[in-house]
Design an enzyme around this catalytic site. Sequence first.
Site, PDB file in Angstrom:
ATOM      1  N   GLY A  49     -15.278   5.170  -2.586  1.00 59.92           N
ATOM      2  CA  GLY A  49     -15.483   4.432  -3.831  1.00 59.92           C
ATOM      3  C   GLY A  49     -15.911   5.375  -4.942  1.00 59.92           C
ATOM      4  O   GLY A  49     -15.256   6.395  -5.192  1.00 59.92           O
ATOM      5  N   ASP A  62       0.799  -1.243   0.000  1.00 61.26           N
ATOM      6  CA  ASP A  62       0.000   0.000   0.000  1.00 61.26           C
ATOM      7  C   ASP A  62       0.826   1.284   0.000  1.00 61.26           C
ATOM      8  O   ASP A  62       0.688   2.131  -0.886  1.00 61.26           O
ATOM      9  CB  ASP A  62      -1.023  -0.011   1.143  1.00 61.26           C
ATOM     10  N   ASP A  85      -4.604   3.927  -2.759  1.00 64.71           N
ATOM     11  CA  ASP A  85      -3.166   4.255  -2.697  1.00 64.71           C
ATOM     12  C   ASP A  85      -2.806   5.325  -3.725  1.00 64.71           C
ATOM     13  O   ASP A  85      -2.053   6.263  -3.433  1.00 64.71           O
ATOM     14  CB  ASP A  85      -2.303   3.012  -2.966  1.00 64.71           C
ATOM     15  N   LYS A 102     -12.412   9.003   1.347  1.00 63.13           N
ATOM     16  CA  LYS A 102     -12.694   8.353   0.060  1.00 63.13           C
ATOM     17  C   LYS A 102     -13.946   7.498   0.210  1.00 63.13           C
ATOM     18  O   LYS A 102     -14.191   6.934   1.269  1.00 63.13           O
ATOM     19  CB  LYS A 102     -11.515   7.447  -0.321  1.00 63.13           C
TER      20      LYS A 102
HETATM   21  P1  ADP Z   1      -9.863   2.128  -1.223  1.00 64.71           P
HETATM   22  O1  ADP Z   1      -9.093   1.590  -2.391  1.00 64.71           O
HETATM   23  O2  ADP Z   1      -8.966   2.691  -0.163  1.00 64.71           O
HETATM   24  O3  ADP Z   1     -10.923   1.207  -0.696  1.00 64.71           O
HETATM   25  P2  ADP Z   1     -11.979   3.623  -2.523  1.00 64.71           P
HETATM   26  O4  ADP Z   1     -12.557   2.354  -3.050  1.00 64.71           O
HETATM   27  O5  ADP Z   1     -12.856   4.461  -1.678  1.00 64.71           O
HETATM   28  O6  ADP Z   1     -10.608   3.437  -1.750  1.00 64.71           O
HETATM   29  O7  ADP Z   1     -11.507   4.449  -3.793  1.00 64.71           O
HETATM   30  C1  ADP Z   1     -10.514   5.440  -3.739  1.00 64.71           C
HETATM   31  C2  ADP Z   1     -10.778   6.444  -4.826  1.00 64.71           C
HETATM   32  O8  ADP Z   1     -10.722   5.788  -6.101  1.00 64.71           O
HETATM   33  C3  ADP Z   1     -12.152   7.095  -4.778  1.00 64.71           C
HETATM   34  O9  ADP Z   1     -12.187   8.212  -3.893  1.00 64.71           O
HETATM   35  C4  ADP Z   1     -12.333   7.520  -6.223  1.00 64.71           C
HETATM   36  O10 ADP Z   1     -11.640   8.740  -6.453  1.00 64.71           O
HETATM   37  C5  ADP Z   1     -11.635   6.396  -6.990  1.00 64.71           C
HETATM   38  N1  ADP Z   1     -12.617   5.390  -7.413  1.00 64.71           N
HETATM   39  C6  ADP Z   1     -12.937   4.235  -6.785  1.00 64.71           C
HETATM   40  N2  ADP Z   1     -13.912   3.568  -7.454  1.00 64.71           N
HETATM   41  C7  ADP Z   1     -14.202   4.322  -8.557  1.00 64.71           C
HETATM   42  C8  ADP Z   1     -15.116   4.202  -9.643  1.00 64.71           C
HETATM   43  N3  ADP Z   1     -15.955   3.144  -9.746  1.00 64.71           N
HETATM   44  N4  ADP Z   1     -15.144   5.181 -10.584  1.00 64.71           N
HETATM   45  C9  ADP Z   1     -14.305   6.243 -10.499  1.00 64.71           C
HETATM   46  N5  ADP Z   1     -13.430   6.431  -9.493  1.00 64.71           N
HETATM   47  C10 ADP Z   1     -13.371   5.487  -8.530  1.00 64.71           C
END
Ligand code: ADP
Length: 307
Positions: A225, A29, A256, A223
């Site tokens: 998703g 990470d 990351d 964040k």
């Molecule tokens: P982690 O990987 O820590 O679980 P997230 O899943 O919240 O984090 O995603 C981190 C960032 O990646 C989000 O804030 C967004 O900017 C981007 N992201 C994640 N999923 C999508 C998606 N389906 N479409 C566009 N951007 C995404």
Amino acid sequence: MRVLCIGECMAEMVPTGGSQDYRLGFAGDTFNTAWYLARSAPRVQVSYLTVVGDDAISAQMTKFTRDSGIDDGLIRTSPDKTVGLYMISLDKGERSFSYWRSDSAARALADDVDHLRKAMADADVIYFSGITLAILPDAGRSTLIDAVKEARAAGKEIAFDPNLRPRLWASMDAMRDAIMEGAAVCDIALPSYEDEAHCFDDPTPQATARRYVDAGADTVIVKNGSGAVIVFEDGTWSESPVHPVTDLVDTTAAGDSFNAGVLAGYAKGAPTQSSVAFACNLARAVVQQRGALVPIAADELTLDEKT
Ligand code: ADP
């Protein structure tokens, strides 16, 4: 500007098609964040602090670090250990992970407190995660937290991604306690709402942000998703929209790479809102490709510093 990233990089075995064919990679990470940061902020000196072994795979990892534009001068060597390893398995497109990291060299990264302090003294920004805390023995964790606390008092900017991984901890309570200790010594917290809701029962992303502010963070960027990013800074809330991709391929390293975007923006002196927009663009490109470390087009690496 010098950014110090602290944690564990592992050897990665990625399936290449045949049932027993794999490609060797390196990821982890905090390392992924260092890698994307080196790409998106070439004028920033990015250093990685970890411990590796004294064997061929460790030498390959250190070379990969160097070749990626990341300073490897702070990587210590432990002669009787080696690096952690994980293997990706694919079953009808679903990825699962097997880990061999419980005795990895990186677990000793806080054993040399003078090395840690010196590395932090030479940095402007220090980045670590809940996984960095999780892999350490209790004594190492206290050493790291104390060193970060001192560095913060000395004016360093501390960024922390809680990166909650219950399976790396002895218990959920142990994890929650250690994570909130990390939160108490950081300036910028970068939690992911889905994990936080699961582990801390936060009803909303705002509740997550509030918990990190109450613990002592100045800026919290939550964040979520494909949902909007929630930012709390200087007592003010804001939201940054995420434009969901229609062709989601692999969310590995989404968070990351996002963190790297935020740090790149910070290093360039951009306002947080611009840094978050840049982070979203970067992460958006990452989730459209397979793997942790993916090539990013130059236009994805443009940070608009005026907004
Ligand atoms: P982690 O990987 O820590 O679980 P997230 O899943 O919240 O984090 O995603 C981190 C960032 O990646 C989000 O804030 C967004 O900017 C981007 N992201 C994640 N999923 C999508 C998606 N389906 N479409 C566009 N951007 C995404």
